[in-house]
Motif scaffolding. Sequence first.
Motif: not given
Length: 534
Positions: A193, A225-226, A222-223, A189, A196
């Motif tokens: 992040r 979605d980022s 979730a990953q 994660v 991004v």
Amino acid sequence: MEKERLLSMGFSEELAAQALSATGGASPTRAVEWILSHKPIPSDDSPSPSPPPFQPKLHRFFNSKPDTNPSSTPIQEDIVPLSKRSKPTFAHDTITTTTTITATPHQPLYDRMRPRTLDDVVGQDHLLAPNSLLRSALHRHRLPSLLLWGPPGTGKTSIAKAILNSFPNPSSFSSTYRFVSLSAVTCGVKDVRDAVDEARRSKTKNKRTVLFVDEVHRFNKAQQDSFLPIIEDGSVVFIGATTENPSFHIITPLLSRCTTLVLHALDPNNLAQLLRRAADDSRIGLIASIGMRPVQVEDDVIHFISANCDGDARVALNALEISAITAAARAALQLGSAGAVHLGLEDAKEALQCKHLAYDKEGDEHYNLISALHKSMRGNDANAAVYWLARMLEGGEQPLYIARRLVRFASEDVGLADPSALNQAVACYQACHFLGMPECDVVLAQCVAYLAMAPKSIAVYRAIGAARKAVKESVGQNEGVPLHLRNAPTKLMKEIGYGKGYIYTPDDPTSVQSFLPSSLEGHKFLAWPTSANR
């Protein structure tokens, strides 16, 4: 000869031997470069060797006239220090076009032979034609977000990296884009992040990020979605690579923001072209895997490997490299360090061991093959059905899984046309359970052939489907069981009317009574002739 030239320069005999061994012994120039860029390895009898003396003008020891004999100089020499040579790297930074590629120690052959531009890519002509979507996007400098879907070893990662060097004007591209590579296998994660956040910061400097994510199907929802906001606002051009069906492993919002490009397994001609390219490359090809010794590869080797790798270029190049290492080890025992390495068919067979089969017991190919088996039996083609069965067994499929599917087929597709088919399928399952592989293969084949040649009827399959549909789509509550069909074990239940009017059919076979709720009176679920009409 090469060792004497190094000794004449003032290097110690031990250091000269180390340098020639590390560089393959083909060129004193490369040996000198190695000495200047590596620390000498101390031997047991000299624990503290002195560093080599400084040589200000090493070129005076070499012939000024270049050697034009290609057999004696298989590698084009240059005197650029290794630390300053260009390398084909794809880092988290601005991309620059490089022109020189050098083989690093232990770098696999398939990685060294990656195409530099899309023009170097072999196969996938449907994606790389002159007027294709990808070529047009590169020509207009408007690269869309992409999802590359295909089997392993078909060029997904290679195409993604080759895109960067394929723009008409690479210099303008490098000033507008930066390339970031992530692997869903190793990053977490925090890595996502950070990528991004960095992409957003780069956007403020008018520089977009090309974000390549390998094995993207391994990211959870979730990953995945980022990535949506930064794709949406144009901060990144997203390029994902996956071997799994995107419909099942990629979230719908991410799919809607990407153009999916499907890659196909490479045919034997494509693989043969790649193998021959690797065998003939005198800088980073097969020669670099065996200490820069000349290597001769027979055409039979190329044909054998390309025909037995199931369209996987990585498997093919690995097999070629292992074959060369095997041949080089044999040559070293027979000829020493001199002479060319001859790579024969037996070396290729030893390296490949067995034919490579593209099969994943939980992936797309698993469902593709069981579907082919099922449809072949339904179409009465026992020949094809046995073939698809063999494909699954050779790919490592569990025999009990196949046997369970045969039990289902016996009722779904054969049904009442041959009721004994179900007995055959259940007996097949039990036999597979008792025997296991490899003995149960013939049991499965017998059952597959029987079911394929049996008469077919889907009347029962349609009947249960229609009945379930009637139950699900009934208006309001499903109607209760008619009173005359209800059991009446107590006096109270008989007084209420349970069982009243029921006719015991064995006592009166000609009697007529209804067995359906009143709302379904006369409805036909099973389209099958009654005993009176047979």
